[in-house]
Write a protein that holds these residues in place. Structure first.
Motif, PDB file in Angstrom:
ATOM      1  N   ALA A 190       6.328  13.158 -13.908  1.00 60.97           N
ATOM      2  CA  ALA A 190       4.646  13.708 -14.703  1.00 60.97           C
ATOM      3  C   ALA A 190       5.159  14.431 -15.635  1.00 60.97           C
ATOM      4  O   ALA A 190       6.014  14.886 -15.921  1.00 60.97           O
ATOM      5  CB  ALA A 190       4.453  14.335 -13.163  1.00 60.97           C
ATOM      6  N   TYR A 193       1.667  18.956 -17.178  1.00 63.18           N
ATOM      7  CA  TYR A 193       0.816  19.128 -15.873  1.00 63.18           C
ATOM      8  C   TYR A 193       1.358  19.466 -13.975  1.00 63.18           C
ATOM      9  O   TYR A 193       0.896  20.238 -13.558  1.00 63.18           O
ATOM     10  CB  TYR A 193       0.654  17.550 -14.572  1.00 63.18           C
ATOM     11  N   ARG A 219       0.335  23.533 -14.603  1.00 68.54           N
ATOM     12  CA  ARG A 219      -1.065  23.204 -14.326  1.00 68.54           C
ATOM     13  C   ARG A 219      -1.103  23.337 -12.655  1.00 68.54           C
ATOM     14  O   ARG A 219      -2.162  24.337 -11.772  1.00 68.54           O
ATOM     15  CB  ARG A 219      -1.836  22.834 -15.010  1.00 68.54           C
ATOM     16  N   HIS A 221      -2.166  16.079  -4.371  1.00 69.77           N
ATOM     17  CA  HIS A 221      -2.284  15.749  -6.099  1.00 69.77           C
ATOM     18  C   HIS A 221      -2.432  15.078  -7.081  1.00 69.77           C
ATOM     19  O   HIS A 221      -3.187  13.942  -5.714  1.00 69.77           O
ATOM     20  CB  HIS A 221      -0.188  15.400  -6.514  1.00 69.77           C
ATOM     21  N   CYS A 226      -1.259  13.584 -18.694  1.00 73.54           N
ATOM     22  CA  CYS A 226      -1.630  14.939 -18.140  1.00 73.54           C
ATOM     23  C   CYS A 226      -2.920  13.747 -17.128  1.00 73.54           C
ATOM     24  O   CYS A 226      -3.234  14.997 -16.381  1.00 73.54           O
ATOM     25  CB  CYS A 226      -1.630  16.337 -18.023  1.00 73.54           C
ATOM     26  N   GLY A 265      -1.837  12.614 -14.357  1.00 79.43           N
ATOM     27  CA  GLY A 265      -1.173  13.181 -12.960  1.00 79.43           C
ATOM     28  C   GLY A 265       0.284  12.105 -12.710  1.00 79.43           C
ATOM     29  O   GLY A 265       0.631  11.873 -13.460  1.00 79.43           O
TER      30      GLY A 265
END
Length: 297
Positions: A170, A174, A177, A190, A237, A239
């Motif tokens: 990731a 990401y 956040r 997620h 970003c 996922g």
């Protein structure tokens, strides 16, 4: 009866194996119409129908299967005889056709093709990257590349990479956040980048820890069928991604991605070149295998 030429017999074997005038013609380097006329002329000379033809396919007749069964070992023996003098030519020439998924293609391009160009400059590597699993023999390839556990049992495998892992990755932004998952079952909360496998199904992510295996069905904003695109999506970003380690190693080294759930990563798998064991190995393929084996020394 006029004895058929070696070219005609080779063409018949190619058509009978490929079950297609178009595919056989591509392999032989001639027009399909020329090949079709040659096969009709062969049947006329031999006085028997060898091929059943429809608008969509071609297959051997009973007589065709009988001839095919006797010709294939004879042609293989002839190939061996011709290959046996390759060393007297001073250099190896020819073309070797290789089929590989994106993962295998990346590794071959990095480790093997430069060595092939250096050691065997007169060998052409015809390299096709393809996501789906195929029958390399019927598709006209000399060899393929797969994870060892997925190679058919009737093939000879030559492993050349021992430690291909599948990792969750990731982007740092990401994780800042949305936080970092502490266990695989937290992935359901997620955004995850879906992976569609060649057969069309969605891949369920696999994890392992202390002998315990888990399979997780994930969801997210995008589904892809290419690992390089999955890495790009993770960097942007979109996922968390689940990819083979070679696909993500550059982004991980540069800090654009971070590995998550490292303690749950499944055991590494070996990647191998594989080829049919019942055929004579032509010089170009033998040269390719020599380079593959040399990487393990």
């Amino acid at each position: 009866m006029i004895r058929p030429s070696l070219n005609d017999l080779t063409a018949f074997v190619t058509v009978a194996n490929r079950r297609s005038f178009r595919r056989a013609a591509d392999e032989l380097g001639i027009a399909p119409s020329t090949l079709s006329h040659a096969m009709r002329a062969l049947e006329e000379r031999m006085g028997v129908r060898l091929l059943n033809r429809t608008t969509r396919s071609v297959s051997p007749t009973e007589a065709g299967f009988e001839l095919l069964g006797r010709l294939q070992p004879a042609l293989a023996t002839l190939d061996q005889a011709l290959d046996s003098i390759a060393t007297f030519r001073g250099s190896v020439t020819g073309t070797v056709r290789i089929n590989a998924p994106r993962l295998g293609g990346t590794i071959l391009m990095r480790d093997i093709l430069p060595a092939m160009a250096e050691r065997f400059p007169d060998v052409v590597v015809d390299f096709v990257v393809e996501g789906k699993l195929i029958d390399i023999v019927s598709a006209g390839f000399d060899a393929g590349v797969r994870l060892v556990d997925s190679i058919p049992k009737d093939m000879i495998a030559v492993p050349f990479v021992d430690a291909v892992s599948f990792v969750c990755v990731a982007a740092p932004a990401y994780l800042e956040r949305f936080g970092e998952p502490g266990a695989p079952d937290e992935l359901v909360h997620h955004r995850c980048i879906g992976h569609r496998v060649p057969g069309g199904k969605l891949y369920h992510w696999e994890f392992e820890r202390a002998g315990k295996a888990l399979t997780i069905e994930v969801g997210g904003p995008v589904i892809l069928d290419d690992e390089e695109l999955m890495v790009d999506a993770a960097i942007k970003c979109l996922g968390i991604g689940y990819v083979a380690s070679p696909a993500a190693e550059a982004a991980l080294a540069e800090g654009r991605l971070r590995q998550v759930l490292a303690a749950w990563a499944p055991a590494p798998e070996a990647v191998a070149v594989y080829y049919p064991g019942h055929r004579a190995v032509p010089p170009a393929l033998r040269a390719f295998l020599d380079v593959v084996k040399g990487l393990r020394k």
